[in-house]
Design an enzyme around this catalytic site. Structure first.
Site, mmCIF file in Angstrom:
data_model
loop_
_atom_site.group_PDB
_atom_site.id
_atom_site.type_symbol
_atom_site.label_atom_id
_atom_site.label_comp_id
_atom_site.label_asym_id
_atom_site.label_seq_id
_atom_site.Cartn_x
_atom_site.Cartn_y
_atom_site.Cartn_z
ATOM 1 N N LYS A 98 0.803 -1.232 0.000
ATOM 2 C CA LYS A 98 0.000 0.000 0.000
ATOM 3 C C LYS A 98 0.836 1.282 0.000
ATOM 4 O O LYS A 98 0.399 2.306 -0.508
ATOM 5 C CB LYS A 98 -0.959 0.020 1.194
ATOM 6 C CG LYS A 98 -2.132 -0.934 1.039
ATOM 7 C CD LYS A 98 -3.115 -0.777 2.188
ATOM 8 C CE LYS A 98 -4.292 -1.699 2.028
ATOM 9 N NZ LYS A 98 -5.333 -1.483 3.028
ATOM 10 N N ASP A 111 -10.082 3.136 1.715
ATOM 11 C CA ASP A 111 -10.322 2.480 3.018
ATOM 12 C C ASP A 111 -11.013 3.443 3.980
ATOM 13 O O ASP A 111 -11.955 3.095 4.688
ATOM 14 C CB ASP A 111 -8.991 2.056 3.657
ATOM 15 C CG ASP A 111 -8.464 0.747 3.079
ATOM 16 O OD1 ASP A 111 -9.259 -0.053 2.578
ATOM 17 O OD2 ASP A 111 -7.236 0.540 3.138
#
Ligand code: NAP
Length: 290
Positions: free
Chosen positions: A71, A107
């Site tokens: 990420k 997210d």
């Protein structure tokens, strides 16, 4: 599913990827919305995230999700990064553009949609945030941006919580995140808290683990939100409920981070009715496992 010369490809890069539920989310959405799109997981070897992005670019892949451990690493390989993802320091969604991929972090917005959908407020709340890893860092930003009164960030390693607090408080322009060592939880001011469980403690198969074992801690919690969704009900959630609180798992966060990625890739708005149909399918997967 019909695959032909016009089928667009989306996927997930990470390692491991075998147990991901993202293909179920995206392929179900493509089916419901009648999009000629297929979503597949790609396991990327250590050190090859940038090569994977370059390869995806060459193949005109429509979009990618990014999961652990890439990420942050993948950010250097992108053409552009959304300011929010830049501030969080992690991307989980890449959208194909003319010059290369643009990175986003869905997210955080996914968690926000999941929480508001359950009627959980952040604004004005006293919050306990367990953890200071990648996910908790995004949650800390979310809480700061959405007007939390105070966020007590409890982590096993105090230095990590201090580093996140310094960064988020700097960006927010106020001392909203208070870093603490988890074992000092008894020093929390009196009151009732929303608690967000953002550590990996309690993940299947370690279903009897919880980051704070002391029962008195749970008397302080009116609502507990665990980012974990496997098991369906974590020990943290069971303890919150046993002391009269409401508890939720992270499946809706997973659902909405996926839906927001799908919306970015296809320039569509997914309705709540369609979101519910995908959620039911995810729930069916867990029911079959029990
Ligand atoms: P991460 O960056 O590896 O961070 C792990 C966190 O857990 C750190 O705060 C770490 O503390 C803590 N921790 C790990 N083992 C511990 C132990 N034995 N005792 C106490 N603390 C411990 O992981 P992440 O990416 O933030 O993910 C965290 C969780 O969120 C995972 O369970 C993941 O599945 C979940 N998640 C869910 C979603 C969703 O869509 N629902 C999305 C993202 C993540 P130290 O700093 O002290 O090591």
């Amino acid at each position: 599913m019909k695959i032909d010369g016009k089928t667009r490809i989306c996927g997930l890069i990470g390692n491991p990827v075998e147990h991901t539920l993202s293909p179920m989310i995206h392929n179900t959405l493509a089916g419901i919305l009648g999009h000629n799109l297929v979503y597949v997981p790609f396991c990327v070897e250590e050190g090859k995230a940038a090569e994977a992005v370059a390869g995806a670019e060459a193949l005109h892949i429509l979009g990618l999700n990014v999961t652990v451990p890439y990420k942050s690493e993948v950010m250097a390989a992108l053409e552009e990064i959304d300011p929010l993802a830049q501030a969080i320091g992690a991307v989980n969604t890449l959208v194909g553009t003319e010059g290369g991929f643009k990175g986003y972090n869905t997210d955080m917005e996914g968690l926000y949609r999941a929480m508001t959908g359950e009627g959980i407020r952040i604004e004005g709340e006293q919050i306990i945030l367990l953890g200071a890893g990648g996910a908790a860092r995004a949650v800390a930003y979310l809480c700061a941006v959405k007007g939390a009164a105070k966020v007590y960030m409890l982590n096993r390693t105090l230095e990590k919580a201090q580093a996140v607090a310094q960064e988020v408080n700097g960006a927010a322009g106020r001392e909203v995140i208070v870093p603490m060592e988890t074992k000092a939880y008894a020093d929390l001011p009196d009151g009732q808290y929303l608690a967000i469980q953002g550590t990996s403690v309690g993940l299947w198969p370690h279903t009897e683990d919880t980051v704070v074992a002391e029962e008195n801690f749970y008397k302080k919690i009116h609502t507990g939100f665990d980012l974990i969704y496997s098991p369906w009900e974590t020990k943290f959630m069971r303890l919150v409920k046993a002391h009269g609180g409401q508890a939720y798992n992270g499946l809706k966060m997973l659902l909405y981070q996926g839906i927001i990625a799908y919306e970015l890739w296809n320039d569509v708005q997914v309705s709540e009715k369609d979101a519910k149909a995908v959620y039911e399918k995810l729930c069916g997967h867990f029911r079959r496992q029990e």
